[in-house]
Design a protein around this motif. Structure first.
Motif, PDB file in Angstrom:
ATOM      1  N   GLU A 143      54.395  12.225 -23.771  1.00 38.30           N
ATOM      2  CA  GLU A 143      53.285  12.388 -22.843  1.00 38.30           C
ATOM      3  C   GLU A 143      53.694  12.230 -21.395  1.00 38.30           C
ATOM      4  O   GLU A 143      52.983  12.666 -20.500  1.00 38.30           O
ATOM      5  CB  GLU A 143      52.219  11.345 -23.150  1.00 38.30           C
ATOM      6  N   HIS A 186      61.283  18.955 -16.031  1.00 35.98           N
ATOM      7  CA  HIS A 186      61.930  20.113 -16.657  1.00 35.98           C
ATOM      8  C   HIS A 186      60.899  20.971 -17.395  1.00 35.98           C
ATOM      9  O   HIS A 186      60.959  22.201 -17.386  1.00 35.98           O
ATOM     10  CB  HIS A 186      63.027  19.664 -17.634  1.00 35.98           C
ATOM     11  N   GLU A 216      46.623  20.645 -28.107  1.00 30.85           N
ATOM     12  CA  GLU A 216      47.116  21.056 -26.787  1.00 30.85           C
ATOM     13  C   GLU A 216      47.180  22.568 -26.650  1.00 30.85           C
ATOM     14  O   GLU A 216      47.653  23.084 -25.632  1.00 30.85           O
ATOM     15  CB  GLU A 216      48.535  20.489 -26.561  1.00 30.85           C
ATOM     16  N   GLU A 225      45.259  25.133 -26.071  1.00 30.94           N
ATOM     17  CA  GLU A 225      44.680  25.882 -24.953  1.00 30.94           C
ATOM     18  C   GLU A 225      45.490  25.678 -23.674  1.00 30.94           C
ATOM     19  O   GLU A 225      45.676  26.601 -22.896  1.00 30.94           O
ATOM     20  CB  GLU A 225      43.222  25.468 -24.732  1.00 30.94           C
ATOM     21  N   ASN A 226      45.947  24.442 -23.426  1.00 30.49           N
ATOM     22  CA  ASN A 226      46.801  24.204 -22.264  1.00 30.49           C
ATOM     23  C   ASN A 226      48.114  24.935 -22.419  1.00 30.49           C
ATOM     24  O   ASN A 226      48.643  25.526 -21.475  1.00 30.49           O
ATOM     25  CB  ASN A 226      47.124  22.707 -22.104  1.00 30.49           C
ATOM     26  N   PHE A 258      62.312  14.573 -19.697  1.00 29.32           N
ATOM     27  CA  PHE A 258      62.109  13.204 -19.234  1.00 29.32           C
ATOM     28  C   PHE A 258      61.250  12.472 -20.260  1.00 29.32           C
ATOM     29  O   PHE A 258      60.313  13.035 -20.807  1.00 29.32           O
ATOM     30  CB  PHE A 258      61.387  13.195 -17.876  1.00 29.32           C
ATOM     31  N   ARG A 277      42.946   5.877   3.275  1.00 22.40           N
ATOM     32  CA  ARG A 277      41.760   6.392   2.581  1.00 22.40           C
ATOM     33  C   ARG A 277      41.328   7.731   3.170  1.00 22.40           C
ATOM     34  O   ARG A 277      41.015   8.675   2.439  1.00 22.40           O
ATOM     35  CB  ARG A 277      40.601   5.378   2.676  1.00 22.40           C
ATOM     36  N   ARG A 320      43.794  10.403   1.994  1.00 25.48           N
ATOM     37  CA  ARG A 320      43.658  10.769   0.573  1.00 25.48           C
ATOM     38  C   ARG A 320      42.481  11.718   0.357  1.00 25.48           C
ATOM     39  O   ARG A 320      42.564  12.653  -0.433  1.00 25.48           O
ATOM     40  CB  ARG A 320      43.467   9.511  -0.273  1.00 25.48           C
ATOM     41  N   ILE A 321      41.380  11.456   1.056  1.00 22.06           N
ATOM     42  CA  ILE A 321      40.210  12.333   0.908  1.00 22.06           C
ATOM     43  C   ILE A 321      40.500  13.701   1.516  1.00 22.06           C
ATOM     44  O   ILE A 321      40.162  14.737   0.935  1.00 22.06           O
ATOM     45  CB  ILE A 321      38.960  11.654   1.503  1.00 22.06           C
ATOM     46  N   LEU A 351      42.553  15.725  -0.889  1.00 22.42           N
ATOM     47  CA  LEU A 351      41.719  16.316  -1.955  1.00 22.42           C
ATOM     48  C   LEU A 351      41.021  17.585  -1.469  1.00 22.42           C
ATOM     49  O   LEU A 351      40.912  18.563  -2.217  1.00 22.42           O
ATOM     50  CB  LEU A 351      40.655  15.325  -2.421  1.00 22.42           C
ATOM     51  N   PRO A 361      50.820  11.582  -5.683  1.00 27.85           N
ATOM     52  CA  PRO A 361      51.223  10.790  -6.855  1.00 27.85           C
ATOM     53  C   PRO A 361      52.253   9.719  -6.540  1.00 27.85           C
ATOM     54  O   PRO A 361      52.333   8.722  -7.253  1.00 27.85           O
ATOM     55  CB  PRO A 361      51.803  11.836  -7.813  1.00 27.85           C
ATOM     56  N   MET A 391      47.824  20.195  -6.563  1.00 26.22           N
ATOM     57  CA  MET A 391      47.252  19.765  -7.832  1.00 26.22           C
ATOM     58  C   MET A 391      47.466  20.776  -8.950  1.00 26.22           C
ATOM     59  O   MET A 391      47.615  20.408 -10.102  1.00 26.22           O
ATOM     60  CB  MET A 391      45.755  19.488  -7.657  1.00 26.22           C
ATOM     61  N   LYS A 392      47.444  22.048  -8.611  1.00 28.17           N
ATOM     62  CA  LYS A 392      47.554  23.073  -9.655  1.00 28.17           C
ATOM     63  C   LYS A 392      49.000  23.319 -10.067  1.00 28.17           C
ATOM     64  O   LYS A 392      49.326  23.297 -11.245  1.00 28.17           O
ATOM     65  CB  LYS A 392      46.971  24.405  -9.151  1.00 28.17           C
ATOM     66  N   HIS A 446      62.538  14.882  -4.838  1.00 27.95           N
ATOM     67  CA  HIS A 446      63.978  14.891  -4.556  1.00 27.95           C
ATOM     68  C   HIS A 446      64.688  15.775  -5.572  1.00 27.95           C
ATOM     69  O   HIS A 446      64.731  15.466  -6.753  1.00 27.95           O
ATOM     70  CB  HIS A 446      64.558  13.466  -4.618  1.00 27.95           C
ATOM     71  N   GLU A 472      63.967   7.822 -10.166  1.00 27.62           N
ATOM     72  CA  GLU A 472      62.741   7.871  -9.375  1.00 27.62           C
ATOM     73  C   GLU A 472      61.507   8.114 -10.222  1.00 27.62           C
ATOM     74  O   GLU A 472      60.406   7.837  -9.778  1.00 27.62           O
ATOM     75  CB  GLU A 472      62.846   9.008  -8.358  1.00 27.62           C
ATOM     76  N   GLY A 495      63.094   8.242 -18.063  1.00 32.31           N
ATOM     77  CA  GLY A 495      63.854   9.013 -17.088  1.00 32.31           C
ATOM     78  C   GLY A 495      64.419  10.257 -17.726  1.00 32.31           C
ATOM     79  O   GLY A 495      63.908  10.744 -18.740  1.00 32.31           O
ATOM     80  N   LEU A 541      66.503  12.462 -19.909  1.00 32.18           N
ATOM     81  CA  LEU A 541      67.028  12.168 -21.245  1.00 32.18           C
ATOM     82  C   LEU A 541      68.462  12.653 -21.427  1.00 32.18           C
ATOM     83  O   LEU A 541      69.274  11.969 -22.062  1.00 32.18           O
ATOM     84  CB  LEU A 541      66.119  12.800 -22.304  1.00 32.18           C
ATOM     85  N   LEU A 593      38.392   7.831  -5.569  1.00 32.43           N
ATOM     86  CA  LEU A 593      39.080   7.260  -4.407  1.00 32.43           C
ATOM     87  C   LEU A 593      38.267   6.137  -3.777  1.00 32.43           C
ATOM     88  O   LEU A 593      38.823   5.126  -3.363  1.00 32.43           O
ATOM     89  CB  LEU A 593      39.319   8.330  -3.347  1.00 32.43           C
TER      90      LEU A 593
END
Lengths: 409, 409
Positions: free
Chosen positions: A23, A28, A58, A60-61, A115, A204, A207-208, A211, A218, A257-258, A344, B23, B116, B118, B211
């Motif tokens: 999960e 990669h 999963e 559909e994703n 990962f 704050r 961050r807004i 969005l 993240p 985000m996408k 990075h 990271e 991390g 693999l 948020l």
């Protein structure tokens, strides 16, 4: 680029590759699935399309990835779960036996990527190596196939990274305007009601704003003032009020985000006025920045540009990681790094290695800085650059580089 | 609990443990560092405090972890980087030699943890195994020390998880109120200007609300309507307008920005009215939910509660993963999972395994559901529960479970 993967597999004599993972976020997998990673394992034979193995939940994703999708249920993996529920090692081996059968793959060199949980995969790979003696599971520690592939971006990726850069710049400009709309009370920036404007308030707000532009944060932005700015990776103290004349390092590296691609930029601001030592150090950092910018050339080693910046800053009297290995004062880090799906990536711009070369399609940061925690300041200025098809180096970070942020209030 | 780690190391005959990682986000590291993971490697001898190895750039973050911190610079790792720059394998071996020297550790069994890359860690561990023949590097695939430790929460964690639960519930209630404040045009929910209210609009509203409560959404909420709700992990289509009388599965699993702990809750809503088949299935899911709730008991196997729910739903005529292995109709998943620093932790509530038992301090979800993509609906209802010191099972998810969301507009 993605289209290089088969060639890289051939060069490294890999017959197949597996992207393992559970999960946990898996760069990669994100790369191969165009951001639709689902919770899946990916198998690819050289010269053949990649296939996603996933749970029906999963599906559909997974289908949005554009890859072929096979569910565990289609392979009746639940039978093996039940049959071997008391021997988990054999359960795993039998499951992989079924996968390899399905892929018509029984011998050769298999690259290991992805990962996830390192202890679990260490045991898994030992077990698979033992039970499938005709398969050799090959890991790569440096300049992996993925490192090399992601280092050069294709036209679609450049277009996307430009767009993410524009949105990030709008957010940072909005933060500049937001702070500038306040007034000072003594040396403290205050809100209309007289309460101090804190770093937490600014974060704050940012961050807004992120969005609004479909960006997320993240990894957590850096907004560090005074002494904290003297530590390159200090995130700053949310409770602290903004002060006049203190250097603020604002490093913003949000992700779309996408698509899950990053931008990375840093500005150093000093509200109201700049202390003379901060202004001087800032000008020196900009001299180094411009020296590297005007020297970049396709085909040159990236280490050369780190050396150029080291030369400039050492000449100004700053200790560096070259003149004083292990120093925490002065210029303590490398000049930049590639970025894309990870913040990075390759290439890296360090003087400690010289195996990276500037290539067409590279997207990388330039971020010289100097740090003096005991003197209560740090400075860093960072743009994200890309190397166009004609070899010209352009910035994806158009925002101005003013040091002094005036208050209008 | 964290305080169990030394005991678990003794039971498993581990003399030390290493949390590897770069990271990438690393739940094992987050756990040991109380959310201040920095970019670090963690070493712990049995019976001794954990030590963080990190870059000087990370020192300020690292110190907030409360662990002992050693920088690479203190160990003069830069010397080894320079000395072995042309032999990266030997460079790695010499660096670890220096670490092991510093920790006074030269032989024994070392547990391998962390998240991390693999392939890189596969090669690293092979290399270290070969060069340090007196060290045995041991991975765990199932019920690792971390899995067992995190499954029971201490009093501080329970307090925190309660607080995160309250905040998450306020966000979901705000979403209910937000949608309810709109009006319908035909079967479409519309905004004041007559444009349709889309799933994307609702998600944007929810992200901003999160948020405000210092919550983030790193895994991406599920807000899936109609056929999409029939796929348990479909995230929903942002472009789709909200429709009257369609089942919506809204699964929200945000994370506290500071501490990195999750909450997890799901509600199923049908705007304006519920179709009879949706109402019937919803009532059946709630019957299963309540049957499990009233049966939970400390010391019992978790698989028993999955069986109870399977019994109820099969009796109502729903296919399940037990009656129809591999089905994508009906009740297709397990009843719940532990959660904390990861959204899925031990214990698990599946009928396919029976090695988990309900324990004091457990925090886990209950989330029965039924899915009929071809009939255009899915239903799931989920609370997060915790097992108090006296063995009582309480919910951390107080929000009401009304199916029909009335429009006020």
């Amino acid at each position: 680029m993605k289209s290089d993967i088969d060639r890289l597999m051939a060069e490294r004599n890999l017959d197949a590759l597996i992207v393992f993972g559970g999960e946990a976020e898996n760069p990669h997998r994100i790369y191969l699935t165009h951001g639709h990673e689902a919770n899946s394992t990916i198998f690819k034979k050289r010269g053949r399309p990649a296939v996603m193995l996933t749970n029906s939940m999963e599906i559909e994703n997974a289908r949005q990835s554009g890859l072929d999708v096979i569910t565990y249920d289609e392979l009746k993996i639940f039978e093996l779960w039940a049959q071997y529920r008391d021997d988990r090692d054999m359960q795993l081996v039998k499951i992989w036996e079924r996968y390899f059968e399905r892929f018509g793959f029984s011998e050769g060199r298999v690259g290991v990527y992805g990962f996830g949980s390192l202890g679990a995969s260490w045991e898994t790979l030992k077990l698979l190596s033992q039970h499938f003696p005709k398969l050799e599971f090959v890991g790569e520690r440096q300049q992996t196939i993925f490192d090399v592939a992601v280092a050069t971006k294709d036209a679609d990726e450049i277009k996307l990274l430009k767009d993410i850069g524009q949105r990030t710049n709008l957010v940072m400009q909005a933060a500049w305007d937001f702070i500038g709309g306040h007034r000072a009370d003594g040396d403290t920036v205050v809100k209309p009601d007289g309460a101090p404007l804190t770093i937490g308030d600014v974060k704050r707000f940012v961050r807004i704003k992120l969005l609004e532009y479909e960006l997320e944060d993240p990894e957590g932005m850096i907004f560090a003032q005074g002494r904290d700015a003297g530590f390159p990776h200090s995130h700053g103290n949310d409770a602290e009020p903004l002060r006049l004349g203190k250097a603020i390092v604002f490093d913003l590296f949000p992700r779309d985000m996408k698509t899950k691609y990053f931008h990375d930029m840093t500005r150093t601001w000093s509200i109201g006025y700049a202390a003379p030592e901060v202004q001087k150090a800032y000008d020196e950092v900009m001299t180094a920045f411009n020296a590297a910018m005007s020297a970049y050339k396709v085909g040159e080693k990236t280490s050369r540009y780190q050396e150029i910046v080291l030369d400039v800053l050492e000449e100004c009297g700053h200790p560096t990681g070259r003149s004083h290995p292990g120093t925490t004062d002065g210029y303590t880090h490398s000049l930049g790094h590639g970025l894309g799906i990870q913040v990075h990536e390759s290439p890296s711009f360090t003087h400690l290695r010289d195996d990276d070369v500037i290539q067409l399609g590279n997207v990388f940061t330039i971020e010289p800085g100097v740090y003096y925690p005991e003197r209560g300041f740090g400075i860093r200025v960072e743009d994200t650059l890309y190397v166009a098809e004609n070899g010209a180096i352009h910035s994806l970070t158009p925002m101005h580089k003013e040091l002094v942020l005036p208050l209008k209030g």
